[in-house]
Design a protein around this motif. Structure first.
Motif, mmCIF file in Angstrom:
data_model
loop_
_atom_site.group_PDB
_atom_site.id
_atom_site.type_symbol
_atom_site.label_atom_id
_atom_site.label_comp_id
_atom_site.label_asym_id
_atom_site.label_seq_id
_atom_site.Cartn_x
_atom_site.Cartn_y
_atom_site.Cartn_z
ATOM 1 N N SER A 1 0.840 -1.196 0.000
ATOM 2 C CA SER A 1 0.000 0.000 0.000
ATOM 3 C C SER A 1 0.881 1.254 0.000
ATOM 4 N N ARG B 1 0.666 -2.002 4.751
ATOM 5 C CA ARG B 1 0.094 -3.315 4.445
ATOM 6 C C ARG B 1 0.690 -3.839 3.146
ATOM 7 N N ALA C 1 -0.120 -6.864 0.128
ATOM 8 C CA ALA C 1 -0.967 -7.915 -0.440
ATOM 9 C C ALA C 1 -0.041 -8.885 -1.147
ATOM 10 N N LEU D 1 -4.693 -15.139 -2.166
ATOM 11 C CA LEU D 1 -4.331 -13.745 -1.910
ATOM 12 C C LEU D 1 -4.439 -13.485 -0.412
ATOM 13 N N TYR D 2 -3.407 -12.899 0.170
ATOM 14 C CA TYR D 2 -3.360 -12.601 1.601
ATOM 15 C C TYR D 2 -2.999 -11.130 1.789
ATOM 16 N N VAL D 3 -3.631 -10.476 2.754
ATOM 17 C CA VAL D 3 -3.315 -9.083 3.097
ATOM 18 C C VAL D 3 -2.738 -9.080 4.503
ATOM 19 N N PRO E 1 -1.132 -8.455 -7.440
ATOM 20 C CA PRO E 1 -2.138 -7.476 -7.024
ATOM 21 C C PRO E 1 -1.643 -6.038 -7.220
ATOM 22 N N TRP F 1 -2.532 -1.865 -5.533
ATOM 23 C CA TRP F 1 -3.303 -0.945 -4.688
ATOM 24 C C TRP F 1 -3.526 0.364 -5.433
ATOM 25 N N LEU G 1 -7.830 -2.666 -3.254
ATOM 26 C CA LEU G 1 -6.884 -3.647 -3.790
ATOM 27 C C LEU G 1 -7.498 -4.303 -5.026
ATOM 28 N N GLY H 1 -8.970 -3.071 1.035
ATOM 29 C CA GLY H 1 -8.003 -4.140 1.271
ATOM 30 C C GLY H 1 -8.460 -5.158 2.290
ATOM 31 N N THR H 2 -9.636 -4.939 2.904
ATOM 32 C CA THR H 2 -10.108 -5.853 3.954
ATOM 33 C C THR H 2 -11.543 -6.301 3.732
#
Length: 578
Positions: free
Chosen positions: A348, A353, A355, A364-366, A390, A392, A398, A416-417
């Motif tokens: 980001s 953060r 991704a 995909l994990y944040v 990914p 931002w 995202l 993003g969440t």
């Protein structure tokens, strides 16, 4: 070089215009129809202030009513012209002019690439006036070859607001005074800014100038004073704006003109319709706060040889030798989850953060980069394909695409969440997104699209968001247009400063190269030296930061005005925040 002899001072001349000027030749007495047509087409490319020479080839009525400045047709090469066969009236011959259309420039100076290799075709009707052949039906627009267009016109950026962020809107203005308005390039650009954004960008940006605002009548030239201040007189439409709105207006002007000129611009002052009284002014520092641009990055990131996300700081401010800091693991859960292998990543803009996509491309994990802890659950998974790297945007959303053959789609993760939302991409058809990059301003997205397993082509889409946050799922991508129509294939891309794209690809029959492109699909002349062999590339919105790329030598970087250097022998997938 001489190593002896006297030293003499040489006075440099001032105001010399080194650019080549082209002037048309007026029609010769009793010139044939072929000579009239050829002379007219050549005269259209001239630097005559009012295209006076070209008008001499026209009838009196045609010369009076011809307004070629309203649009420009750009051809990939010159025009073909020949008489129309089978004409029954030899005293009124017609000539057909044809060519391959590359692009058009509309009435708002916006460049529109031609898709599908369109043909240009128009007819010139000749008549005799006092025993001299003249053209009665000139082309409706100025018709130029690509080389003539690049000689006569220059790309500039206008700036408008998307939310609270200034967005670049590329247009083209004449290098010298416009034949119809007689305005110099700076004034042409300001007038274009006041006229409003291009049709393509218009649905997602706004102007702070009240509708109908224009330059004060009679304004043909804008100049700087001794304090590097540009004063801009406006008409009565802007006389009663409030101070905060005026400040935003001035910020739009300052960024627009700053991009246009090499001269230093410290301040813009807007004048009332009397041409004397000040409406407001803004300095460069105040305009930067209003513009709300993304912050300069502290680090560059890449995936190392052990498939971990690492970051490094490259200090390019020292005079002699750029300093390269030792790469370090990205902080947070990724630094302790040694079993997790990273395939690609995006960080980001605030660098809080990351991704990350797993090495197998399925998840995909944040993760939070400011606190430690276990790896979170995946945000999005691909059932039978792979997720792209990914990206931002500055709004904190995202973006990622799934290449699953049965469920290919573009996805957006709000903030993003939030819950991932499938994004409609109008005009994508059977194309499959193989890579993407959201622009920092959040209103454009660059997509590498692959159709039927063929070569990848670059498209730019406009991101449209609903006015109501309650309907956030209605975000869509509209009006895809070619981002690099001159290239037969594009393999990598990144957004670059001032709304440009840095594209790695090749032209038909050419070799791989890295070039800057404007977001309208027109090519900027600048390319990167020695850029062969690059397969991934990243640029920062901060022009003082080096371009970072992945090549056969590993992670390499190119500081401004320097040559490529190896930053890390092992590693791949370099990214800046964004």
């Amino acid at each position: 070089m001489p190593d002896s002899g006297e030293i003499r001072q040489v006075q440099a001349s001032h105001g010399v215009d080194s650019q080549v000027r082209v002037f048309g030749v007026p029609p010769a007495d009793k010139a044939s129809p072929a000579e009239i047509v050829d002379g007219f087409l050549e005269a259209m490319t001239s630097d005559d202030p009012m295209l006076d020479t070209a008008r001499k080839y026209l009838t009196e009525d045609a010369a009076k009513n011809w307004k070629p400045g309203s649009a420009v047709t750009v051809l990939s090469a010159g025009l073909d012209r020949y008489p129309v066969p089978g004409e029954k009236e030899p005293d009124q011959p017609r000539w057909k002019v044809t060519g391959k259309k590359l692009a058009t420039v509309d009435e708002r100076s916006a460049y529109q690439p031609e898709t599908g290799g369109g043909r240009y075709e128009e007819y010139l009707q000749l008549v005799q006036v006092n025993k001299q052949w003249r053209i009665a039906t000139p082309p409706s627009s100025l018709v130029l070859s690509e080389s003539d267009f690049q000689r006569i016109y220059k790309p500039v950026n206008k700036y408008y607001f998307a939310g609270g962020t200034l967005v670049a809107d590329p247009v083209y203005v004449r290098q010298r005074s416009d034949p119809e308005s007689r305005m110099d390039p700076t004034t042409q650009t300001v007038q274009s800014l006041l006229a409003g954004p291009s049709k393509w960008l218009g649905p997602v940006v706004t102007s702070s100038f009240p509708s109908g605002t224009a330059l004060r009548d009679g304004t043909k030239s804008l100049s700087y004073d001794g304090q590097n201040t540009l004063r801009v007189p406006l008409n009565a439409k802007a006389d009663n704006v409030a101070h905060p709105q005026c400040q935003r207006m001035a910020a739009q002007l300052l960024y627009t003109v700053k991009d246009l000129t090499a001269s230093r611009l410290d301040r813009v002052e807007l004048l009332l319709s009397d041409g004397k009284s000040s409406l407001c002014s803004v300095t460069g520092g105040a305009a930067a706060a209003i513009a709300n641009r993304v912050p300069s990055p502290d680090h560059q990131y890449y995936v190392d040889k052990d498939s971990r996300l690492v970051r490094m700081t490259l200090d390019v401010t020292s005079e002699d030798q750029q300093h390269q800091a030792k790469p370090e693991p990205a902080p947070g859960p990724l630094s302790t989850a040694t079993a997790f292998k990273v395939g690609s990543a995006a960080v980001s803009y605030d660098e809080k953060r990351a991704a990350v996509v797993s090495q197998d491309g399925r998840g995909l994990y944040v993760v939070n980069l400011t606190t430690a802890g276990p790896m979170p659950a995946s945000v999005l998974s691909s059932a039978a394909g792979k997720l792209t790297a990914p990206s931002w945007d500055a709004l904190g959303d995202l973006w990622i695409a799934d290449t699953d053959p049965q469920n290919a789609a573009l996805w957006r993760v709000p903030g993003g969440t939030g819950t991932p939302q499938k994004v409609e991409v109008a005009g994508l058809g059977s194309g499959r997104i193989s890579a993407l990059k959201a622009s920092s301003d959040g209103v454009r997205i660059a997509l590498l699209v692959e159709k039927d397993g063929s070569r990848k082509n670059l498209f730019i889409g406009r991101v449209e968001r609903p006015e109501s946050k309650a309907d956030a799922s209605a975000v869509s991508v509209r009006e895809l247009r070619p981002g690099a129509p001159q290239m037969a294939e594009v393999t990598a891309m990144s957004w670059a400063p001032r709304g440009r794209l840095l594209v790695v690809g090749r032209e038909s029959g050419g070799v791989m190269q890295a070039r800057y492109m404007l977001a309208d699909g027109s090519m900027v002349a600048a390319g990167l030296p020695g850029a062969a062999g690059l397969s991934a590339i990243a640029a920062s919105e901060d022009e003082s930061k080096p371009v970072v790329a992945f090549s056969e030598d590993g992670i390499v970087w190119l500081p401004p005005g320097a040559q490529w250097r190896t930053a890390a022998a092992g590693g791949r997938a370099p990214v800046y925040p964004g």
